[in-house]
Design an enzyme around this catalytic site. Structure first.
Site, PDB file in Angstrom:
ATOM      1  N   HIS A 122       0.812  -1.223   0.000  1.00 41.93           N
ATOM      2  CA  HIS A 122       0.000   0.000   0.000  1.00 41.93           C
ATOM      3  C   HIS A 122       0.846   1.274   0.000  1.00 41.93           C
ATOM      4  O   HIS A 122       0.292   2.365  -0.166  1.00 41.93           O
ATOM      5  CB  HIS A 122      -0.921   0.033   1.217  1.00 41.93           C
ATOM      6  CG  HIS A 122      -2.020  -0.977   1.187  1.00 41.93           C
ATOM      7  ND1 HIS A 122      -2.851  -1.144   0.097  1.00 41.93           N
ATOM      8  CD2 HIS A 122      -2.428  -1.880   2.115  1.00 41.93           C
ATOM      9  CE1 HIS A 122      -3.725  -2.105   0.360  1.00 41.93           C
ATOM     10  NE2 HIS A 122      -3.480  -2.586   1.565  1.00 41.93           N
ATOM     11  N   ASP A 159      -3.434 -10.404  -2.465  1.00 42.01           N
ATOM     12  CA  ASP A 159      -3.974  -9.871  -1.227  1.00 42.01           C
ATOM     13  C   ASP A 159      -5.411  -9.401  -1.468  1.00 42.01           C
ATOM     14  O   ASP A 159      -5.767  -8.966  -2.573  1.00 42.01           O
ATOM     15  CB  ASP A 159      -3.116  -8.690  -0.777  1.00 42.01           C
ATOM     16  CG  ASP A 159      -3.421  -8.201   0.620  1.00 42.01           C
ATOM     17  OD1 ASP A 159      -2.660  -8.542   1.538  1.00 42.01           O
ATOM     18  OD2 ASP A 159      -4.407  -7.461   0.798  1.00 42.01           O
ATOM     19  N   HIS A 161      -6.841  -6.792  -0.424  1.00 44.48           N
ATOM     20  CA  HIS A 161      -6.859  -5.348  -0.647  1.00 44.48           C
ATOM     21  C   HIS A 161      -5.992  -5.015  -1.867  1.00 44.48           C
ATOM     22  O   HIS A 161      -4.905  -5.562  -2.028  1.00 44.48           O
ATOM     23  CB  HIS A 161      -6.323  -4.604   0.572  1.00 44.48           C
ATOM     24  CG  HIS A 161      -7.069  -4.898   1.836  1.00 44.48           C
ATOM     25  ND1 HIS A 161      -6.673  -5.886   2.714  1.00 44.48           N
ATOM     26  CD2 HIS A 161      -8.199  -4.351   2.346  1.00 44.48           C
ATOM     27  CE1 HIS A 161      -7.522  -5.921   3.729  1.00 44.48           C
ATOM     28  NE2 HIS A 161      -8.460  -5.004   3.532  1.00 44.48           N
ATOM     29  N   ASP A 242      -5.359 -12.579   3.304  1.00 42.79           N
ATOM     30  CA  ASP A 242      -6.573 -12.036   3.908  1.00 42.79           C
ATOM     31  C   ASP A 242      -7.818 -12.194   3.040  1.00 42.79           C
ATOM     32  O   ASP A 242      -8.903 -11.740   3.420  1.00 42.79           O
ATOM     33  CB  ASP A 242      -6.378 -10.573   4.312  1.00 42.79           C
ATOM     34  CG  ASP A 242      -5.607  -9.751   3.299  1.00 42.79           C
ATOM     35  OD1 ASP A 242      -5.298 -10.273   2.205  1.00 42.79           O
ATOM     36  OD2 ASP A 242      -5.290  -8.586   3.599  1.00 42.79           O
TER      37      ASP A 242
END
Length: 307
Positions: A122, A159, A161, A242
């Site tokens: 990120h 992931d 996200h 996740d």
């Protein structure tokens, strides 16, 4: 051939607030899951400043270095925190991923898994966010391209996200294909299909909340064709776990078998295009039992394919 596992105790020096999902206990879960597997253990070196500067400006590096507190913890934003030891942990996460690239490209390992924290996907060019300080996998991709002279790499992110930081850092990099599957809508709000990069080299695969194995596999089948056409000389993986059904931060319904399947298919592509060369680095995964089981499934496939 050897599969290398790279980590460092400095990851435990990065402390987040009580109740924060990106916590020290994640490392213990991964360590326990991988302990006993026939991996060659290496320790993540500190990255040189020059490695970080492949993707981030000096001002960002200086900001992160100065932000580290002498005691206690400080928030860079509501999600992203630093404690004494966080800078070393982040620099070793970068250094470990770059070292993994060096080992795999030198033929000293068939593949590598970097189990360090904080995660990195990120972190944008001038913005730490989403638990992340530096874009480790993007930096490693640039090391492969600029230091080792590769012509094409593929960076794959599963992931839950979207890897907005990796996308930002590689947006103008025509030698790097970036493919990301992620839940949408979800933090950080990026990753739409029309975000394609300056050279059309970015492929986003948004997945609806509540979707599971069937939807994931359908989306990735199309992505595999794109990766195959790209003919990468190295595949780098942002391995976030996740998307697991048990994870508290999202709403996808993957299981360990899905991570095993996806890893196997990526290994197939690596075998066909680049001698099986794969470097994987840990991103998310916040249910400790699911993180442990999924990490073991992922690394287990790397071991099977190295035999």
């Amino acid at each position: 051939m050897t599969v290398v596992w790279i980590s460092h105790a400095a990851s435990e020096g990065h402390v987040t607030p009580e109740g924060h999902p990106e916590r020290i206990e994640r490392m213990a879960a991964v360590e326990a899951a991988l302990d006993g597997l026939p991996l060659e253990r290496r320790y993540a070196p500190m990255a040189a400043d020059a490695e970080v500067l492949r993707c981030h400006p000096q001002s960002h590096l200086d900001r992160i270095r100065r932000a580290e507190p002498v005691e206690g913890i400080v928030g860079l934003d509501p999600d992203t925190w630093m404690s004494p030891g966080s800078f070393e942990a982040a620099m070793r996460a970068v250094g470990g991923t770059c070292a993994a690239v060096d080992l795999v490209l030198a033929g000293e390992a068939s593949s590598a898994f970097v189990g360090c924290r904080p995660p990195g996907h990120h972190a944008e060019r001038e913005k730490p966010m989403g638990f992340c300080l530096f874009g480790s996998v993007a930096i490693a991709a640039r090391r492969a391209l600029d230091h080792h002279g590769l012509g094409r790499v593929a960076v794959v992110d599963f992931d839950v996200h979207h890897g907005n930081g990796t996308q930002d850092l590689l947006w103008d990099e025509g030698r790097a294909l970036f493919v990301s599957s992620h839940q949408m809508p979800l933090y950080p709000g990026t990753g739409a299909v029309d975000e394609r990069g300056a050279h059309g080299q970015i492929l986003n695969l948004p997945l609806a909340p509540g979707s599971g194995s069937a939807e994931m596999r359908e989306a990735w089948e199309a992505a595999f064709r794109r990766i195959e056409d790209w003919q990468p000389e190295l595949i780098l993986i942002s391995a976030g776990f996740d998307a697991h059904a048990a994870d508290p931060l999202a709403n996808l319904n993957w299981r360990e078998e899905d991570f095993r399947w996806l890893t196997g298919r990526l290994c197939d592509l690596a075998a066909a295009s680049c001698g099986g060369r794969v470097v994987s680095t840990l991103e998310g995964g916040y249910d400790l039992a699911a993180l442990a089981a999924s990490s073991a499934a992922h690394v287990g496939v790397l071991l099977e394919r190295s035999a």
